[in-house]
Design an enzyme around this catalytic site. Sequence first.
Site, short mmCIF file in Angstrom:
data_model
loop_
_atom_site.label_atom_id
_atom_site.label_comp_id
_atom_site.label_asym_id
_atom_site.label_seq_id
_atom_site.Cartn_x
_atom_site.Cartn_y
_atom_site.Cartn_z
N ARG A 41 -1.52 -3.86 -10.94
CA ARG A 41 -1.61 -2.69 -10.06
C ARG A 41 -0.52 -2.82 -8.98
O ARG A 41 -0.79 -3.17 -7.85
CB ARG A 41 -2.99 -2.58 -9.44
N ARG A 45 -19.88 1.52 -9.11
CA ARG A 45 -18.69 1.75 -8.26
C ARG A 45 -18.31 3.23 -8.27
O ARG A 45 -17.80 3.74 -7.29
CB ARG A 45 -17.51 0.93 -8.79
N LYS A 60 -15.07 10.41 -6.03
CA LYS A 60 -14.79 9.07 -5.49
C LYS A 60 -13.33 8.99 -5.05
O LYS A 60 -13.02 8.56 -3.94
CB LYS A 60 -15.06 8.01 -6.56
N ASN A 61 -12.42 9.41 -5.93
CA ASN A 61 -10.99 9.20 -5.66
C ASN A 61 -10.41 10.20 -4.67
O ASN A 61 -9.25 10.08 -4.29
CB ASN A 61 -10.20 9.19 -6.98
N CYS A 103 -6.16 -5.96 -11.71
CA CYS A 103 -7.56 -5.80 -12.13
C CYS A 103 -7.59 -5.72 -13.65
O CYS A 103 -6.54 -5.73 -14.30
CB CYS A 103 -8.18 -4.57 -11.48
N ASP A 158 -8.66 8.22 -16.63
CA ASP A 158 -10.03 7.85 -16.28
C ASP A 158 -11.06 8.43 -17.23
O ASP A 158 -12.25 8.12 -17.10
CB ASP A 158 -10.35 8.29 -14.84
C1 EPZ Z 1 -5.68 6.05 -8.89
O1 EPZ Z 1 -5.32 4.69 -8.89
C2 EPZ Z 1 -7.16 6.10 -9.17
N1 EPZ Z 1 -7.88 5.36 -8.13
C3 EPZ Z 1 -7.45 5.48 -10.53
O2 EPZ Z 1 -8.84 5.65 -10.79
C4 EPZ Z 1 -6.66 6.26 -11.58
O3 EPZ Z 1 -6.87 5.65 -12.85
C5 EPZ Z 1 -5.18 6.22 -11.22
O4 EPZ Z 1 -4.98 6.77 -9.91
C6 EPZ Z 1 -4.35 7.05 -12.19
O5 EPZ Z 1 -4.79 8.38 -12.19
C7 EPZ Z 1 -8.02 5.94 -6.91
O6 EPZ Z 1 -7.58 7.03 -6.66
C8 EPZ Z 1 -8.79 5.15 -5.90
P1 EPZ Z 1 -1.47 4.99 -9.59
P2 EPZ Z 1 -3.87 4.23 -8.33
O7 EPZ Z 1 -0.80 4.42 -8.42
O8 EPZ Z 1 -3.42 5.13 -7.27
C9 EPZ Z 1 1.92 2.50 -11.70
C10 EPZ Z 1 -10.97 5.01 -11.47
O9 EPZ Z 1 -11.40 4.64 -12.57
N2 EPZ Z 1 2.36 2.20 -10.33
O10 EPZ Z 1 -1.52 6.46 -9.76
O11 EPZ Z 1 -3.95 2.78 -8.06
C11 EPZ Z 1 0.56 1.90 -12.02
O12 EPZ Z 1 0.68 0.57 -12.47
C12 EPZ Z 1 -9.66 4.47 -10.97
O13 EPZ Z 1 -11.54 5.84 -10.72
C13 EPZ Z 1 3.56 1.53 -10.14
O14 EPZ Z 1 4.25 1.18 -11.10
O15 EPZ Z 1 -2.97 4.45 -9.62
C14 EPZ Z 1 0.06 2.81 -13.09
O16 EPZ Z 1 0.61 2.42 -14.32
C15 EPZ Z 1 -9.04 3.44 -11.90
N3 EPZ Z 1 3.97 1.25 -8.88
C16 EPZ Z 1 0.62 4.18 -12.70
O17 EPZ Z 1 1.72 3.91 -11.83
C17 EPZ Z 1 3.23 1.63 -7.79
O18 EPZ Z 1 3.67 1.36 -6.65
C18 EPZ Z 1 -0.37 5.06 -11.98
O19 EPZ Z 1 -0.88 4.30 -10.90
C19 EPZ Z 1 2.02 2.31 -8.00
C20 EPZ Z 1 1.61 2.60 -9.27
#
Ligand code: EPZ
Length: 423
Positions: free
Chosen positions: A121, A401, A22-23, A116, A309
């Site tokens: 996020r 999802r 998915k990701n 969420c 995840d």
């Molecule tokens: C991706 O989300 C995945 N989704 C998530 O999978 C996964 O949990 C996550 O990466 C972490 O591995 C997709 O790829 C579609 P991040 P993403 O930006 O990119 C912080 C699932 O269950 N952060 O890597 O949105 C954030 O708050 C989903 O399949 C900032 O602070 O996650 C988090 O604590 C859920 N500022 C950490 O970094 C930013 O600008 C990692 O977030 C962006 C993120």
Amino acid sequence: MDSLIINGGVKLKGEVKVSGAKNACLPMFAAALLTSQKCILRNVPNLSDVRFMAEIVGALGAKVENVAEGVWEITAKKISHVAPYELVRKMRASICVLGPLTGRLKKAEVSLPGGCVIGARPVDLHIKGLKALGCDVKIDAGYIKVDAHKMRGGQLYLGGRFGSTVTGTANVLMAAVLAPGLTMIENAACEPEIEDLCNMLVSMGAKIGGIGSPMLSIEGVKALHGTEHTVIPDRIEAGTWIIAALATRGKITVKGALKRHLGSLLDLLERANCKIEYKGNDTVCVDASRLKLRPMEAVTLPYPGFPTDLQAQLCALMTMADGISIVTERIYPERFMHVPELSRMGAEISREGPSAIIVGNTKLSGAPVMASDLRASAALVIAALAAKGRTKIQRIYHLDRGYDSMDKKLRRLGADVLRVRDE
Ligand code: EPZ
């Protein structure tokens, strides 16, 4: 809305094939916006998130067709630079259109995604990255507005207080591939899904170095062309099946579970006394028939660390270990929606800040529970499969999802699972 009815106590047996990731595929739908030529994606999983991403890319003006099972064609001849709130708010991953719109059109207006249930996020790193490429970025009326007419390659550090950002890396990458000059992204996400996205972009004519590493170098090009790309298997789905087999003391073979994507999970499970055997690079055999699960400590980290995840699924498993386990969530410290629902099934889990302290040797019992987010739902399924008695998991649209036909795959492994429509 649908629910799953699971009568627990059945040992999973047989073979299951992992669907596409998915990701990986969600940002790939967005990457197709980078060219006016046709992009063909194969091994795309049948998920509501995928259909939703297709709807967003279509709403931006691309022609999007699901031409066969797992095969999507996207042709973005003429596209709009505005991704409206009504669409973006429903799925966080839609933020991934920001980079391609910026790269292709040199302007973008994308609604800020909401938070969420797993936590806030933020997108500050996405914005920081685009600014480092010389883009003018501002937040106005809930939209990220980008003017990229002066965009050029730049050097940037993309890590935040929780480490790297997966979709943030995807966005900066997909702008940089069309930014004149050299871009260096330090502390880029190394997740296999980003590696796969890079490989797709390279097949479209992008020039990317350091693929799979935390230091990506991108030499901007004038334009990208179409491509055909096959999505990698979903390592989180694979890990979910491995954990489900262990929880039911079953014996299964997981096809498409790439060994190099599951190193942290396998290391952690070996420490918990699980015997997991690989056949070749993409087939794992789990035999938990005589398992005596040892308690352990786990901490979620950016790849190659233990993935957030799989955290909820692991919590469900560790209720059956022979002692107390501690699971600490370093990516989304509030990602414990599964705990109260597991407790309804008899689990004894207490929270200490970002850690869950899980009492082992728990005899889980079936109960009516509520799914709340994608991976918490998977944890409830695992608990229900192991529990004594009947569990009804409501709102399983959360599961749809991220898991392609989970109930069908479970029945094929012998589980007593029924999907029912709630009045
Ligand atoms: C991706 O989300 C995945 N989704 C998530 O999978 C996964 O949990 C996550 O990466 C972490 O591995 C997709 O790829 C579609 P991040 P993403 O930006 O990119 C912080 C699932 O269950 N952060 O890597 O949105 C954030 O708050 C989903 O399949 C900032 O602070 O996650 C988090 O604590 C859920 N500022 C950490 O970094 C930013 O600008 C990692 O977030 C962006 C993120």
